[in-house]
Enzyme design. Structure first.
Site, PDB file in Angstrom:
ATOM      1  N   LYS A  38      81.929-130.329  54.843  1.00 20.72           N
ATOM      2  CA  LYS A  38      81.755-129.869  56.229  1.00 20.72           C
ATOM      3  C   LYS A  38      80.502-128.991  56.322  1.00 20.72           C
ATOM      4  O   LYS A  38      79.944-128.581  55.294  1.00 20.72           O
ATOM      5  CB  LYS A  38      82.993-129.089  56.659  1.00 20.72           C
ATOM      6  CG  LYS A  38      83.210-127.811  55.868  1.00 20.72           C
ATOM      7  CD  LYS A  38      84.587-127.211  56.124  1.00 20.72           C
ATOM      8  CE  LYS A  38      84.783-125.958  55.285  1.00 20.72           C
ATOM      9  NZ  LYS A  38      86.163-125.467  55.313  1.00 20.72           N
ATOM     10  N   TYR A 256      58.297-104.057  59.928  1.00 17.54           N
ATOM     11  CA  TYR A 256      58.854-103.515  61.179  1.00 17.54           C
ATOM     12  C   TYR A 256      59.648-102.243  60.934  1.00 17.54           C
ATOM     13  O   TYR A 256      60.382-102.138  59.943  1.00 17.54           O
ATOM     14  CB  TYR A 256      59.792-104.532  61.830  1.00 17.54           C
ATOM     15  CG  TYR A 256      59.091-105.671  62.507  1.00 17.54           C
ATOM     16  CD1 TYR A 256      58.221-105.453  63.590  1.00 17.54           C
ATOM     17  CD2 TYR A 256      59.298-106.981  62.100  1.00 17.54           C
ATOM     18  CE1 TYR A 256      57.590-106.518  64.212  1.00 17.54           C
ATOM     19  CE2 TYR A 256      58.675-108.051  62.720  1.00 17.54           C
ATOM     20  CZ  TYR A 256      57.822-107.810  63.770  1.00 17.54           C
ATOM     21  OH  TYR A 256      57.196-108.852  64.396  1.00 17.54           O
TER      22      TYR A 256
HETATM   23  C1  LIG Z   1      86.575-125.342  53.920  1.00 17.37           C
HETATM   24  C2  LIG Z   1      87.938-125.680  53.464  1.00 17.37           C
HETATM   25  C3  LIG Z   1      88.201-125.917  52.105  1.00 17.37           C
HETATM   26  C4  LIG Z   1      87.181-125.693  51.008  1.00 17.37           C
HETATM   27  O1  LIG Z   1      87.214-124.331  50.648  1.00 17.37           O
HETATM   28  P1  LIG Z   1      86.309-123.749  49.478  1.00 17.37           P
HETATM   29  O2  LIG Z   1      86.724-122.324  49.380  1.00 17.37           O
HETATM   30  O3  LIG Z   1      84.873-123.863  49.938  1.00 17.37           O
HETATM   31  O4  LIG Z   1      86.578-124.547  48.279  1.00 17.37           O
HETATM   32  C5  LIG Z   1      89.477-126.328  51.765  1.00 17.37           C
HETATM   33  N1  LIG Z   1      90.445-126.497  52.699  1.00 17.37           N
HETATM   34  C6  LIG Z   1      90.229-126.257  54.004  1.00 17.37           C
HETATM   35  C7  LIG Z   1      91.332-126.448  54.980  1.00 17.37           C
HETATM   36  C8  LIG Z   1      88.976-125.825  54.431  1.00 17.37           C
HETATM   37  O5  LIG Z   1      88.765-125.575  55.732  1.00 17.37           O
END
Ligand SMILES: *Cc1c(COP(=O)(O)O)cnc(C)c1O
Length: 360
Positions: A38, A256
């Site tokens: 994702k 800055y």
């Molecule tokens: C993003 C996500 C994961 C992966 O988690 P990590 O900590 O990056 O391994 C697993 N399960 C769900 C439901 C998620 O949203």
């Protein structure tokens, strides 16, 4: 952007990616290790990551259908699990046509499933809330939810839940969450999925039928330094070049707000990366960067397009040299500490204007 004048880029090491996948998969060898890609594969370019892993993995997971459609357009044929499930009823038809596996986390999604004529060949994933209190059915409602499924659907049931503190090895909550899920699993004789990256690494008893591997796939540890994460190789190297060098006198300020003042004759290198590229604006003076085999420190405020680095003590830093902001030499966790952020956020915030370039 076809012409690249700046050399600012995120170099993506696909060999490291495959190495990490195989390593983590070997730790949970009885489970199907789902690669979570994702958010554009945590900022690594989901299409490239998916293509590199497509012959290695059975399944990918993304947040919502748009992300999955992008993968299908890139030619990805693997199973794709949609972690947040359908956002509207049309999503069910899209899921059926494209063979996506939908998570069902709320009653409205279950009603859409019951009212659609669409038949899904894949598994039926039900999200159970065992203590995260974010998505999923309360434990005590699960029996009645399952009773609304057809026999065919029940035979393909996967009960899924998510840890809220899997990185905390001394915490008792992860096991309590796992017990809550496993109790339902034994009762309904179904499959289950509990472990994210930290779950895979810290809680072997949580591996189950499917693990959901996100962060660690990218060679970044969700549990800090640990013997079990030594074999991970960072996939992303964020780098940029020195575009100016200035000699400044004692008492002069840099950047800055004049927040940093030279205590000695100082050589400052200006590097072509800033918060518009996803380098955290919060990064404090002292945040390490890597130049020609040596570590130097950020000084002054991060600008939109540039940062300034004290290179006074470096042997040979010159205009055009490459600077690593994080990757194999600068641990992203250190940058996260200096900027009061976390590795997940830094990776996913690398912005669109930074090209993702495959190494090798
Ligand atoms: C993003 C996500 C994961 C992966 O988690 P990590 O900590 O990056 O391994 C697993 N399960 C769900 C439901 C998620 O949203």
């Amino acid at each position: 952007m076809n012409h690249t004048s700046r050399h600012t880029q995120a170099v993506i090491d696909l060999n490291a990616l495959v190495n990490n996948y195989q390593y983590i998969d070997s730790l949970a060898s009885n489970s199907n290790t789902i690669a979570v890609i994702k958010a554009d594969a945590y900022g690594h370019d989901a299409n490239k990551v998916a293509l590199a892993l497509s012959s290695e993995v059975n399944s990918f997971a993304v947040g919502f259908i748009d992300e999955a459609l992008t993968l299908r357009s890139a030619g990805i044929k693997n199973e794709i699990l949609i972690l947040e499930g359908a956002f509207n009823q049309t999503d069910l038809e899209i899921a059926r046509v494209n063979n996506f596996t939908l998570m069902i986390h709320s009653d409205y999604q279950l009603q859409w499933l019951k009212s659609t004529a669409a038949e899904f060949s894949g598994d039926i994933w039900l999200k159970v809330d065992t203590g995260m209190n974010r998505l999923g059915f309360p434990v005590e409602q699960v029996d009645s939810i399952i009773s609304q499924l057809s026999e065919e659907q029940r035979s393909k049931l996967v009960l899924c839940s998510h840890f809220s503190t899997a990185e905390q090895i001394k915490n008792t909550k992860p096991l309590a969450q796992l017990v809550a899920l496993k109790t339902l699993v034994s009762k309904h004789h179904c499959k289950f999925s509990m472990a994210n990256s930290a779950g895979i690494l810290n809680w072997p008893e949580s591996h189950g039928d499917h693990t959901r591997l996100g962060l660690a796939l990218y060679g970044v540890s969700p549990i800090g330094d640990s013997p079990i994460t030594q074999a991970l190789i960072p996939v992303m190297t964020l780098q940029a070049n020195i575009i100016a060098i200035h000699n400044i006198d004692v008492g002069e300020t840099v950047g800055y707000g004049d927040i940093w003042q030279a205590q000695r004759q100082t050589i400052i290198a200006t590097v072509a990366i800033g918060y518009a590229d996803g380098y955290p604006r919060n990064a404090k003076t002292g945040t390490p960067v890597f130049i020609n085999g040596e570590v130097a420190a950020l000084v002054g405020r991060v600008s939109m397009d540039m940062i300034t680095v004290d290179i006074t003590d470096l042997d040979n830093a010159k205009i055009g040299d490459t600077v690593e902001l994080w990757g194999k030499n600068i641990n992203i966790d250190i940058v996260a500490q200096y900027s009061e952020s976390i590795n997940y956020e830094l990776l996913t915030r690398v912005s669109k204007r930074v090209p993702k370039v495959i190494s090798g």
